[in-house]
Design a protein around this motif. Sequence first.
Motif, PDB file in Angstrom:
ATOM      1  N   LEU A 103      83.638 -40.142  -9.678  1.00 17.94           N
ATOM      2  CA  LEU A 103      83.550 -38.586  -9.545  1.00 17.94           C
ATOM      3  C   LEU A 103      85.126 -38.256 -10.267  1.00 17.94           C
ATOM      4  N   ARG A 104      85.611 -39.472  -9.897  1.00 20.82           N
ATOM      5  CA  ARG A 104      87.526 -38.726  -9.876  1.00 20.82           C
ATOM      6  C   ARG A 104      87.583 -38.854 -11.659  1.00 20.82           C
ATOM      7  N   GLU A 105      86.712 -39.478 -12.121  1.00 15.26           N
ATOM      8  CA  GLU A 105      86.384 -39.699 -13.252  1.00 15.26           C
ATOM      9  C   GLU A 105      85.880 -38.364 -13.616  1.00 15.26           C
ATOM     10  N   VAL A 106      85.667 -38.070 -13.379  1.00 20.24           N
ATOM     11  CA  VAL A 106      84.539 -36.957 -14.527  1.00 20.24           C
ATOM     12  C   VAL A 106      84.929 -35.203 -13.821  1.00 20.24           C
ATOM     13  N   ALA A 107      86.142 -35.699 -12.367  1.00 19.49           N
ATOM     14  CA  ALA A 107      86.872 -34.035 -12.026  1.00 19.49           C
ATOM     15  C   ALA A 107      85.140 -33.881 -10.877  1.00 19.49           C
ATOM     16  N   LEU A 108      84.824 -33.752 -10.602  1.00 20.62           N
ATOM     17  CA  LEU A 108      83.933 -33.126  -9.395  1.00 20.62           C
ATOM     18  C   LEU A 108      84.490 -34.360  -7.900  1.00 20.62           C
ATOM     19  N   LEU A 109      84.757 -34.882  -8.226  1.00 21.68           N
ATOM     20  CA  LEU A 109      85.221 -35.513  -6.322  1.00 21.68           C
ATOM     21  C   LEU A 109      85.440 -34.594  -5.222  1.00 21.68           C
ATOM     22  N   GLU A 110      86.350 -33.221  -5.428  1.00 21.02           N
ATOM     23  CA  GLU A 110      86.407 -31.909  -4.635  1.00 21.02           C
ATOM     24  C   GLU A 110      85.177 -31.888  -4.717  1.00 21.02           C
ATOM     25  N   PHE A 111      84.124 -31.779  -4.993  1.00 20.57           N
ATOM     26  CA  PHE A 111      82.460 -31.029  -4.847  1.00 20.57           C
ATOM     27  C   PHE A 111      81.971 -31.994  -4.142  1.00 20.57           C
ATOM     28  N   ALA A 112      82.238 -33.135  -3.828  1.00 18.48           N
ATOM     29  CA  ALA A 112      81.869 -34.672  -3.323  1.00 18.48           C
ATOM     30  C   ALA A 112      80.542 -34.336  -2.214  1.00 18.48           C
ATOM     31  N   GLU A 113      81.064 -33.425  -1.483  1.00 19.78           N
ATOM     32  CA  GLU A 113      80.222 -33.152  -0.333  1.00 19.78           C
ATOM     33  C   GLU A 113      79.038 -31.565  -0.695  1.00 19.78           C
ATOM     34  N   ARG A 114      78.807 -30.795  -2.167  1.00 20.69           N
ATOM     35  CA  ARG A 114      78.317 -30.557  -2.006  1.00 20.69           C
ATOM     36  C   ARG A 114      77.503 -30.320  -2.394  1.00 20.69           C
TER      37      ARG A 114
END
Lengths: 269, 223, 429
Positions: free
Chosen positions: A120-131
């Motif tokens: 997720l960090r790789e694709v820049a989605l880590l901040e949305f992990a809990e969404r």
Amino acid sequence: MIEIRDMTYGYNEEKKVIQNVSFSLRNGEILAIAGRNGTGKTTITRLVMGLLKPEQGTVFFDGRDVTQSPAAERSAVIGYVFQNPDSQIFANTVLEEAMYSPLQHGYSGKQAEEKARKALREVALLEFAERSPQLLSRGQKQRLAIASALAAEPEVLILDEPTSGQDCRERVQLLRLMRKLNEEGMSILLVTHDMDILAEHATRMLVLEQGHIGFEGKPAELFSDKEKTEALGLELPEAVRVSAELGLPICLTPAEIYAKLVRRTGTHA
Amino acid sequence: MRDLAAFTKILLALMVSINSFLTTEPLVLAVFLGAEYVSVFFLTKKKSAARALAMLFVFACMLLGIQLLCGSSVTLSLLSAMRMAIMANSMVLVLFSTKTQQLTAALVKQCHLSYSYAFMVTAIFRFVPDLLAESHSVSEAQACRGYKSGGSPYNRMRSYMMLIKPMVFRAIARSENMAVSLEMRGFGDSSRRTFMSETHMVVVDYAAVAFFILFSVCLLRFL
Amino acid sequence: MQNIRFQEKKGEDLRWITITILFLAIGVILRMVSPNIGGISLNWNIVMYTLAIMLCRPSAKQGFGIGIVSGLVATMSSKAAIPYVNLVSDPLAALLCAMLAGRYVCRIRLFRINLEPVLLVFVTTFISGGSFVLLTKIILSLPMNVFLFAMLPVVLLVACLGAVAGQLLYHPADRIFNATASNQNQKKFSMKNVNAVIPKGSFTVVTGANGEGKTSLLLTIAGARMDYFEDMKDSRLVVNGIDILESSREILKSKAGMVMADYEGQLVTENVGDEIDFSLENAGYTVEKIQKRRQEVLEMTGLAGFGNRKIVSLSGGQKQRLAIAVMLALHTDILLLDEPVAAIDPEGAREIYTLLEDIREKYGTTIITAEHDLKYVLPYATQMLVLEDGGLKIAGTMQEGMEYMYEHDIYAEAIPLQTKIYLELGELS
């Protein structure tokens, strides 16, 4: 990396979609597959993935014959990202979605989460992990689909029309991501009908024509021959057309055009 | 049968089903059953209809077997198996000889079903092939992420949700646009609606119904 | 003060109809493809309509109707022993289900989990399956042994499986259902400063990144009312001389037709001819007029001779053309298209745009398309609207629009390369 030898496949006896096709995906390259509609572009990638069983021919992965292994098994080394991310998203959270693949491949919950977070960090989605993944935009969903493939840590990624349905901003982001993954060592098999993407990003390309390979080589080779390109049912990339119009030598990317223009006019933009 | 009105076919199917309960004579049932098998030859889609009837035949035989195993008498078992076959066949014959549009028009105009419901039936059949293709792409996508089914029934059900959920979610998203588009196309007020596929009963239809009644009365009375 | 266009209430909500259609279609497929456990497969139809009822909470009457639909579908698609029995068992069960769901009787919590789905699916499946086998037993006068020891246990087992499936599916489904409808209600979307005049017979493209309101703008012109969209503030929008924001939805609906981005979901019948008839039938045209109009629009869209083709057998481009034909059948004044070529290959994309230009030229139809990629529309569009930050940034000719996008860096990624280079050359020299 992946080698396809003498592959034949048909939905029925008379008409073969793919006939005696051989090619290989080399380590670290972006190999693009193009061709008219219905020439079997996705049939080839499905065969590579093991979603279809070939009538004839062999698939080698790193020299190993994997023709008999099913898609679920191959997914540990080959990641396949489909055109429409909605056909795979099922989980309640983005993280859970990305964890699915490593869990299926036998990693413990903790390891799977680690791998998923990394992807997720790789694709820049880590901040949305809990969404909830359903609340993401189309471009984000596509990146999530890529992350779920990456979480299994494959060595090859197959991207089927990865930019469809996305706006120009999201498209730029996605292509940048593809390039970054490639630079980090990922080999990529890209199916696309967008010649601009192909000209700018592909190391090599295959053009399918009636179940055979009509062209195999560098994009510059094909696109410098307008007649051949059109005979294969493809359009010239915009950069090629524009550079010809401006009287420049053939350019494959906008960046090349700018560079040459600056040289010609002797000014800086 | 394809020249009859949709409503006539529905009527005939209902009558033959009801008739099968008015008798306890296996021979009479055999005649009805035979008549159904013969009428397959008048259909346009002979092959697929015959295949469907063949499957029902197998099913009827199974029913017969179960009853015999549970200790029913041969005659009674035979009677219920034949009744089942007659009823199921009659439905197959109606379906294979009538367009869905004609059936719904008959349901609305002659059986007084509300148009919304008749529309839903046709629309469901319209979306089946699309969603079938979608279910195929979902299972491919999940296979590419290592999906395997197996284990205990509960686990299997849980992992099967992987295939169903994306379809259900997409359906929910799609339903909103569909509702808007239906409204834009004037759906809703069915009182002034025209029905292109409406089939009216004409002389042939009345004759067919009359003939059938006569035929059944003779059978039931004299056999 | 809201504009007249947004003061009106939404019409009758048709969502319960569309959800039921799609869910029952999924049910039909699942019955075909799903694995069985020890020879017993789940009756997915019942699970699916129970879910539909739980999501939409229709009236008891509508619930009964849903049951009839499910019964008819089962009758028409299954190889059930006695076909007509479903016509009794399903309506009965669905009616009960709608009544229980409407009163939230089953909403019982255990360890903070809402058990409504488990209970409701179990009850519904049991009632439906139970009455099915009871009727079968009576009609075929099957022995009591068969009923008690073979049929009833199967019904119970199926009901249990269904309840598990329902519980697993309902909560996530409900979250999505409410995310698209009411969740956004709290933070309604509105636009401002949309001032534009779109003349009759022009070809306009609306552009902007995803989520900037392209679709909402088109829906507003088409007279559709979405829950999430509130108003256009400080705006005046005139299309074909109609003041859109000050007109009633009825007028707009009669003048404008819209082809949605998900055009496949817009096609609701089995074959091409029926699809065009559908709108005309709804409008109550005479049979002769419908036949004539159908022929006309098929010719307009290059689909003449396709009248009897099944919709499933059409290619993406042909389906798109059919969706256009459907809209033209009733509305030739204004045609709105939401990303008409997004899912179509380059060749098909060019064909669609050539066709639209043809229609505009021959019939004077005003064409408005939303596009996030200007590549294909560039040769045809004469006018351009650029949306960003919930408002209209510029309305003008294509040249003006693209210059503005370039200079102000507003969604400049979308400017086609050729134009961008000329703009840049202008700066260079």
